[in-house]
Design a protein around this motif. Structure first.
Motif, PDB file in Angstrom:
ATOM      1  N   ASP A 188       3.492  13.152  -8.332  1.00  0.00           N
ATOM      2  CA  ASP A 188       2.322  14.106  -8.171  1.00  0.00           C
ATOM      3  C   ASP A 188       1.591  13.517  -6.763  1.00  0.00           C
ATOM      4  O   ASP A 188       1.514  12.551  -6.310  1.00  0.00           O
ATOM      5  CB  ASP A 188       1.282  13.732  -9.464  1.00  0.00           C
ATOM      6  N   ALA A 189       0.667  14.535  -6.337  1.00  0.00           N
ATOM      7  CA  ALA A 189       0.075  14.443  -5.072  1.00  0.00           C
ATOM      8  C   ALA A 189      -0.759  13.144  -4.800  1.00  0.00           C
ATOM      9  O   ALA A 189      -0.761  12.326  -3.775  1.00  0.00           O
ATOM     10  CB  ALA A 189      -0.626  15.668  -4.692  1.00  0.00           C
ATOM     11  N   GLU A 190      -1.546  12.822  -5.872  1.00  0.00           N
ATOM     12  CA  GLU A 190      -2.361  11.776  -5.979  1.00  0.00           C
ATOM     13  C   GLU A 190      -1.668  10.217  -5.723  1.00  0.00           C
ATOM     14  O   GLU A 190      -2.037   9.517  -4.850  1.00  0.00           O
ATOM     15  CB  GLU A 190      -3.320  11.723  -7.156  1.00  0.00           C
ATOM     16  N   ARG A 191      -0.669  10.198  -6.807  1.00  0.00           N
ATOM     17  CA  ARG A 191       0.103   8.891  -6.536  1.00  0.00           C
ATOM     18  C   ARG A 191       1.052   8.917  -5.234  1.00  0.00           C
ATOM     19  O   ARG A 191       0.989   7.928  -4.631  1.00  0.00           O
ATOM     20  CB  ARG A 191       1.170   8.916  -7.829  1.00  0.00           C
TER      21      ARG A 191
ATOM     22  N   TRP B 215       0.067  10.277  -2.322  1.00  0.00           N
ATOM     23  CA  TRP B 215      -0.994   9.941  -1.013  1.00  0.00           C
ATOM     24  C   TRP B 215      -1.567   8.261  -1.278  1.00  0.00           C
ATOM     25  O   TRP B 215      -1.453   7.881  -0.246  1.00  0.00           O
ATOM     26  CB  TRP B 215      -2.176  10.714  -1.268  1.00  0.00           C
ATOM     27  N   ALA B 216      -1.589   7.821  -2.498  1.00  0.00           N
ATOM     28  CA  ALA B 216      -1.859   6.365  -2.577  1.00  0.00           C
ATOM     29  C   ALA B 216      -0.913   5.701  -1.945  1.00  0.00           C
ATOM     30  O   ALA B 216      -1.332   4.528  -1.157  1.00  0.00           O
ATOM     31  CB  ALA B 216      -2.372   6.005  -3.860  1.00  0.00           C
TER      32      ALA B 216
ATOM     33  N   ARG C 175      -0.883   6.361   2.130  1.00  0.00           N
ATOM     34  CA  ARG C 175      -1.981   5.845   2.881  1.00  0.00           C
ATOM     35  C   ARG C 175      -2.130   4.416   2.743  1.00  0.00           C
ATOM     36  O   ARG C 175      -2.990   3.699   3.708  1.00  0.00           O
ATOM     37  CB  ARG C 175      -3.308   6.432   2.085  1.00  0.00           C
TER      38      ARG C 175
ATOM     39  N   ASP D  41      -8.172  11.311   3.826  1.00  0.00           N
ATOM     40  CA  ASP D  41      -8.272  11.569   2.295  1.00  0.00           C
ATOM     41  C   ASP D  41      -8.294  12.736   1.896  1.00  0.00           C
ATOM     42  O   ASP D  41      -7.613  13.247   0.909  1.00  0.00           O
ATOM     43  CB  ASP D  41      -9.009  10.575   1.775  1.00  0.00           C
ATOM     44  N   GLU D  42      -9.053  13.476   2.454  1.00  0.00           N
ATOM     45  CA  GLU D  42      -9.468  15.059   2.168  1.00  0.00           C
ATOM     46  C   GLU D  42      -8.051  15.711   2.001  1.00  0.00           C
ATOM     47  O   GLU D  42      -7.681  16.648   1.170  1.00  0.00           O
ATOM     48  CB  GLU D  42     -10.487  15.492   2.885  1.00  0.00           C
TER      49      GLU D  42
ATOM     50  N   ARG E  25      -4.915  14.457   2.603  1.00  0.00           N
ATOM     51  CA  ARG E  25      -3.932  13.515   2.074  1.00  0.00           C
ATOM     52  C   ARG E  25      -2.753  13.579   3.411  1.00  0.00           C
ATOM     53  O   ARG E  25      -1.727  13.655   3.298  1.00  0.00           O
ATOM     54  CB  ARG E  25      -3.091  14.018   0.927  1.00  0.00           C
TER      55      ARG E  25
ATOM     56  N   GLU F 268      -0.302  19.341  -2.694  1.00  0.00           N
ATOM     57  CA  GLU F 268      -0.266  19.445  -4.143  1.00  0.00           C
ATOM     58  C   GLU F 268       0.476  20.946  -4.150  1.00  0.00           C
ATOM     59  O   GLU F 268       0.091  21.790  -3.327  1.00  0.00           O
ATOM     60  CB  GLU F 268      -1.725  19.523  -4.613  1.00  0.00           C
TER      61      GLU F 268
END
Length: 129
Positions: free
Chosen positions: A13-16, A18-19, A22, A63-64, A66, A90
């Motif tokens: 997923d996009a959050e994982r 991106w983490a 970054r 971060d905004e 990604r 996403e």
């Protein structure tokens, strides 16, 4: 100047994703053919096994959006100019889309750099499951 653009789906997923992206000091966890990585402020050095070293400047971590932007300032490639960005988008379903755009001079380095990017993409797809 040439542009190399790759856009491909990833399972994470996009959050994982991106983490993971970054975390600039852990790029060798995403692109597994990279060796040791060191970070000093906005400077990153990546060992490429027996193929040389990449000396990079991290230009932006957004971060905004990604999005990570960087430039390679020294490498085994004969760049006169290099700037790239990687972005995790996403896609509204499972997984996300990874967008990697690189502007490079001279055009003569495009075949070798494209091969390296495509190899990195294979690694990214495996690690971002």
């Amino acid at each position: 100047m040439a542009t190399i653009h790759r856009e491909f789906p990833i399972a994470a997923d996009a959050e994982r994703a991106w983490a993971a992206l970054r975390d600039v000091g852990a790029v060798n966890q995403l692109i597994t053919f990279l060796g040791e990585v060191t970070v000093d402020g906005d400077r990153r050095t990546c060992e490429m096994g027996g193929h040389g070293t990449l000396d990079e400047l991290i230009v932006s971590i957004d971060d905004e959006r990604r999005r990570l932007a960087y430039t390679i300032q020294a490498s085994p490639f004969d760049f006169t100019h290099h700037h790239a960005s990687m972005q995790v988008v996403e896609n509204g379903g499972t997984g996300a889309t990874f967008v990697w755009t690189t502007d490079v001079k001279p055009d003569a380095v495009v075949p070798a750099l494209s091969d390296a990017i495509d190899g990195a993409i294979d690694s990214l797809k495996q690690t971002l499951r």
